[in-house]
Design a protein around this motif. Structure first.
Motif, short mmCIF file in Angstrom:
data_model
loop_
_atom_site.label_atom_id
_atom_site.label_comp_id
_atom_site.label_asym_id
_atom_site.label_seq_id
_atom_site.Cartn_x
_atom_site.Cartn_y
_atom_site.Cartn_z
N ASP A 163 -34.80 -8.49 75.90
CA ASP A 163 -33.52 -8.59 76.32
C ASP A 163 -33.09 -10.04 76.44
OD1 ASP A 163 -33.43 -5.91 76.92
OD2 ASP A 163 -34.15 -6.10 79.02
N SER A 164 -33.65 -10.86 76.82
CA SER A 164 -33.48 -12.13 76.79
C SER A 164 -33.23 -12.90 75.43
CB SER A 164 -34.14 -13.06 77.57
OG SER A 164 -35.60 -13.15 77.18
N TYR A 165 -34.01 -12.52 74.47
CA TYR A 165 -34.14 -13.06 73.06
C TYR A 165 -32.92 -12.35 72.26
CZ TYR A 165 -35.19 -13.93 68.46
OH TYR A 165 -35.12 -14.28 66.82
N LEU A 166 -32.72 -11.23 72.33
CA LEU A 166 -31.53 -10.64 71.87
C LEU A 166 -30.20 -10.87 72.48
CD1 LEU A 166 -32.77 -6.71 71.43
CD2 LEU A 166 -32.47 -8.79 69.70
N ALA A 167 -30.07 -11.11 73.80
CA ALA A 167 -28.79 -11.89 74.45
C ALA A 167 -28.64 -13.41 73.62
CB ALA A 167 -28.98 -12.00 75.70
N PHE A 168 -29.80 -13.97 73.66
CA PHE A 168 -29.43 -15.15 72.93
C PHE A 168 -29.10 -14.99 71.19
CE2 PHE A 168 -31.76 -17.96 69.72
CZ PHE A 168 -31.14 -19.30 69.91
N LEU A 169 -29.71 -14.18 70.79
CA LEU A 169 -29.64 -14.30 69.17
C LEU A 169 -28.14 -13.50 68.66
CD1 LEU A 169 -31.11 -14.34 66.51
CD2 LEU A 169 -31.99 -12.27 66.71
N ALA A 170 -27.83 -12.58 69.61
CA ALA A 170 -26.63 -11.72 69.15
C ALA A 170 -25.23 -12.35 68.68
CB ALA A 170 -26.27 -10.94 70.31
N PRO A 171 -24.89 -13.50 69.44
CA PRO A 171 -23.67 -14.11 68.93
C PRO A 171 -23.85 -14.81 67.70
CG PRO A 171 -24.34 -14.54 71.20
CD PRO A 171 -25.52 -13.98 70.73
N PHE A 172 -25.17 -14.97 67.17
CA PHE A 172 -25.23 -15.62 65.81
C PHE A 172 -25.40 -14.67 64.38
CE2 PHE A 172 -27.44 -18.44 68.97
CZ PHE A 172 -26.74 -19.65 68.99
N LEU A 173 -25.30 -13.61 64.76
CA LEU A 173 -25.40 -12.63 63.53
C LEU A 173 -23.98 -12.27 62.96
CD1 LEU A 173 -27.89 -10.23 65.47
CD2 LEU A 173 -28.32 -11.85 63.56
N ASP A 174 -22.95 -12.90 62.87
CA ASP A 174 -21.76 -12.75 62.19
C ASP A 174 -21.97 -13.19 60.76
OD1 ASP A 174 -20.11 -11.13 63.86
OD2 ASP A 174 -19.59 -13.03 65.14
N VAL A 175 -22.48 -14.45 60.45
CA VAL A 175 -22.53 -14.80 58.97
C VAL A 175 -24.14 -15.17 59.01
CG1 VAL A 175 -22.05 -16.79 57.43
CG2 VAL A 175 -20.28 -15.82 59.26
N VAL A 176 -24.57 -14.72 57.85
CA VAL A 176 -26.08 -15.04 57.23
C VAL A 176 -26.02 -15.85 56.22
CG1 VAL A 176 -28.28 -13.92 56.72
CG2 VAL A 176 -26.69 -12.62 58.39
N ILE A 177 -26.71 -17.00 56.17
CA ILE A 177 -26.45 -17.66 55.08
C ILE A 177 -27.90 -17.93 54.62
CG2 ILE A 177 -26.16 -20.10 53.94
CD1 ILE A 177 -23.82 -20.38 56.13
N ALA A 178 -28.29 -17.50 53.14
CA ALA A 178 -29.70 -17.80 52.71
C ALA A 178 -29.87 -18.79 51.86
CB ALA A 178 -30.14 -16.20 52.43
N GLN A 179 -30.77 -19.57 51.67
CA GLN A 179 -31.56 -20.34 50.66
C GLN A 179 -32.84 -19.54 50.12
OE1 GLN A 179 -30.96 -24.43 50.85
NE2 GLN A 179 -32.18 -24.93 49.21
N PRO A 180 -32.82 -19.23 49.04
CA PRO A 180 -34.09 -18.86 48.41
C PRO A 180 -34.86 -19.89 48.23
CG PRO A 180 -32.29 -17.38 47.29
CD PRO A 180 -31.68 -18.65 48.20
N LEU A 181 -36.27 -19.85 48.37
CA LEU A 181 -37.06 -20.84 48.39
C LEU A 181 -37.23 -21.32 47.13
CD1 LEU A 181 -38.79 -22.66 50.55
CD2 LEU A 181 -37.65 -20.47 51.36
N GLY A 182 -37.36 -22.26 46.58
CA GLY A 182 -37.38 -22.83 45.12
C GLY A 182 -36.14 -22.85 44.32
N GLN A 183 -35.19 -22.53 44.99
CA GLN A 183 -33.68 -22.35 44.49
C GLN A 183 -32.69 -23.45 45.14
OE1 GLN A 183 -33.17 -20.80 41.71
NE2 GLN A 183 -34.60 -19.10 41.78
N SER A 184 -31.63 -23.94 44.55
CA SER A 184 -30.88 -24.72 45.29
C SER A 184 -29.68 -24.41 45.88
CB SER A 184 -30.45 -25.90 43.92
OG SER A 184 -29.82 -25.43 42.97
N ARG A 185 -29.25 -23.23 45.38
CA ARG A 185 -28.05 -22.66 46.07
C ARG A 185 -28.31 -21.84 47.33
NH1 ARG A 185 -24.50 -19.74 41.75
NH2 ARG A 185 -22.93 -20.60 42.76
N ARG A 186 -27.23 -21.67 47.87
CA ARG A 186 -27.04 -21.28 49.21
C ARG A 186 -25.84 -20.03 49.15
NH1 ARG A 186 -28.49 -24.45 53.77
NH2 ARG A 186 -26.68 -23.52 54.85
N PHE A 187 -26.36 -18.93 49.49
CA PHE A 187 -25.51 -17.69 49.59
C PHE A 187 -25.25 -17.34 50.97
CE2 PHE A 187 -28.32 -17.89 45.84
CZ PHE A 187 -27.34 -17.97 44.84
N ALA A 188 -23.95 -16.94 51.25
CA ALA A 188 -23.51 -16.36 52.62
C ALA A 188 -23.00 -14.97 52.36
CB ALA A 188 -22.42 -17.30 52.91
#
Length: 288
Positions: free
Chosen positions: A208-233
């Motif tokens: 419960d405490s972990y999900l309460a902390f994490l939930a607000p950050f789940l609107d935008v997911v930005i990923a950088q595949p390892l070994g690659q230079s570009r970032r994808f949102a």
């Protein structure tokens, strides 16, 4: 005296904005992502830096008893978290795992965020496709404080899925026994499922405490595949999210993606070994 009052007022205003944003704003308009296909994301790749990391720290020995990717993930997560005792606000300032590990060998100890760098490179070095992840609140591009949380996603071949791994909190989420990506966690929260479980070795950590902390950050997911230079949102179509942090700050991503199917594309099922079974992670499990 007047200057002190102004500074205190600005601090209280910033604190109030951040509190409202984290605790109320995201619940007013819960964004969902769209299906569909777009230009595929590049695959993570193994680099010479990762090869040196694997050889220097004998990562083959770390995973020698693991048969499945989930078991390799667990072994490497234990290995990374045992490198140093976390120290709040003592960030290494480096994106190079060899640099971080060398400084640790000299006695330095860093914040939990540096576990993400070391673990992600170790996973990719040992053949588990990995991407570093930034989770953003919908207003993180202008919020003065606390609009982003970092972790990683690793692809488990026996599950044919990406899984969110929070190396800062030693947390992996299951939904009805299946590993969850960051987006899976958001979907479960929006559907109000009560079958989420937390796998963690940290004492005192609960779902419960972990999900309460994490939930607000789940609107935008930005990923950088390892070994690659570009970032994808991965950004909901309803949300206008600029590329730059604080307007003139760093570039948050190189390419925007609105399709969950593209962002979470998996391997073809016929490429997987059909006899693989689900592993059991030998750690403390806290149920919701």
């Amino acid at each position: 005296m007047l200057a002190l009052i102004v500074i205190l007022s600005l601090f209280l205003l910033a604190f109030g904005v951040c509190y409202w944003s984290l605790n109320h704003y995201s619940r007013l308009r819960p964004f969902r992502f769209s299906p569909g296909t777009e230009v595929p994301l590049p695959e993570p790749k193994r680099t010479q830096l990762m090869a040196v990391l694997a050889q220097r720290y004998q990562l083959d020995d770390v995973i020698k008893h693991a048969r499945l990717d989930s078991e390799r993930l667990d072994a490497l997560l234990r290995w990374a978290l045992n490198r140093w005792e976390p120290q709040a606000r003592q960030h290494s300032g480096s994106h190079n795992p060899l640099d971080i590990m060398a400084r640790v060998s000299l006695g330095e100890q860093f914040a939990r965020g540096d576990y993400v760098t070391v673990l992600s490179h170790a996973l990719q070095a040992m053949g588990i496709s990995t991407r570093q992840i930034e989770l953003h609140t919908r207003d993180s591009h202008w919020r003065p404080l606390g609009g982003c949380h970092t972790g990683l996603e690793a692809f488990l071949s026996e599950e044919n899925t990406w899984v969110w791994v929070d190396a800062q909190y030693d947390a992996i989420i299951l939904n009805k026994g299946r590993y969850c990506s960051a987006l899976d966690i958001k979907d479960a929260l929006l559907s109000r499922t009560d079958e989420l479980e937390l796998i963690s070795a940290l004492k005192g950590t609960d779902i419960d405490s972990y999900l309460a902390f994490l939930a607000p950050f789940l609107d935008v997911v930005i990923a950088q595949p390892l070994g690659q230079s570009r970032r994808f949102a991965l950004i909901p179509p309803q949300l206008r999210f600029p590329r730059r942090h604080h307007l003139l700050g760093r570039t948050l991503y190189d390419q925007v993606c609105h399709s969950r199917d593209t962002f979470y594309a998996t391997m073809e099922l016929n490429q997987l070994i059909p006899t693989r079974s689900k592993s059991t992670l030998h750690r403390h499990t806290a149920h919701a």
